[in-house]
Design an enzyme around this catalytic site. Structure first.
Site: not given
Length: 290
Positions: A103, A105, A107, A120-122, A131-132, A196, A201
């Site tokens: 994957e 990502d 986000e 946000h990447t991963n 691996r953010e 959530d 957070g």
């Protein structure tokens, strides 16, 4: 004029060029994608040139590509949820299926009105992610369309925003690190409620009085190899953009753009999180030169 001012002017000029010409080879959403969930909340319109996803208290929505891809460049223009988007996540990513899936990502984590989105990447390989890297953007992603791209090669994965590299994930298989290279992946996107965890957070919840929340898509382009029809003729040229790349890596110009983004806009990097990795960083973190 100082060096930083010249760099800023160069970057702005590059962004304007991409915005002017980025959708020249746009794919038709009717032909390229299926709306997969959310009932009427996902829509394809304007003759297949536009797509929207919406989220309300009952459900979000999503779509996926008809084709599976194995290497290439994927471009999509998005205009994100405007106003108070806290608690919402707009995800745009490549993924295979199964417990050992791969994957890649993007986000986009919403925020309260006037506060910045978090990008946000991963990268997942053989089912393992964590691996953010996270960034603020240097523009308001809700005012206009901007192009978000993934360059996926056997040597590396490059994340780009308006054709500026923001992250490079190199193939470090020699160090024992899995890399996505054998599993074809589809393109997915979804708009969903994640209050959530998504905003501070989970401290800030979704304000349902502002629903429905809507994100818009246009300008899809894939210069890539597909399982069904082989490699697009534009595949090679898309991966050797003379402005950014030479052979298999970013050139000096591309590395300067990358350093600028990471210096001023990166807000989290797993490769520098000592609390998370007290016993030492993952091996790919030692191979950071691009």
């Amino acid at each position: 004029m100082g060096q930083s001012s010249s760099l800023t002017i160069t970057i702005v000029a590059a962004v304007l060029l991409v915005m002017m010409f980025g959708s020249a080879y746009s794919g038709n959403f009717f032909n390229e994608f299926d709306l997969t969930w959310g009932d009427h909340r996902g829509k394809i319109f304007n003759g297949g040139n536009m797509l929207s996803l919406s989220l309300d208290r009952v459900s979000g929505s999503g779509f996926k590509s008809k084709k599976e891809y194995l290497f290439g460049r994927i471009d999509m223009q998005l205009k994100l949820v405007a106003g108070n988007s806290a608690g919402t996540v707009t995800a745009y990513y490549l993924s295979s299926q199964g417990a050992t899936h791969d994957e890649i990502d993007f986000e986009f984590l919403g925020n309260e009105t006037g506060k910045p989105y978090v990008l946000h990447t991963n990268v997942f390989a053989q089912g393992k992610g964590n691996r953010e890297q996270q960034f603020y953007l240097w523009f308001d992603p809700t005012k206009n369309f901007h192009t978000y791209s993934i360059v996926w090669r056997p040597q590396h994965i490059i994340f780009l925003v308006d054709n500026l590299p923001i992250r490079v994930f190199n193939n470090a298989e020699k160090l024992g690190v899995p890399f996505p290279k054998n599993q074809p992946m589809r393109i997915y996107s979804s708009l969903w409620n994640a209050d959530d965890w998504a905003t501070r957070g989970g401290l800030v919840k979704t304000d349902w009085s502002k629903a429905p929340f809507t994100a818009y898509y246009r300008g899809f382009n894939a210069a890539a190899c597909t399982v069904s029809s082989g490699c697009d003729p534009k595949f090679k040229t898309s991966l050797s953009d003379s402005e950014l790349q030479t052979a298999n890596e970013l050139n000096a110009y591309g590395r300067r753009r990358l350093r600028w983004v990471q210096k001023y806009f990166m807000i989290y990097n797993y490769c520098s999180d000592l609390k998370r990795f007290p016993g030492g960083f993952p091996p790919e973190c030692r191979r950071s030169r691009v």
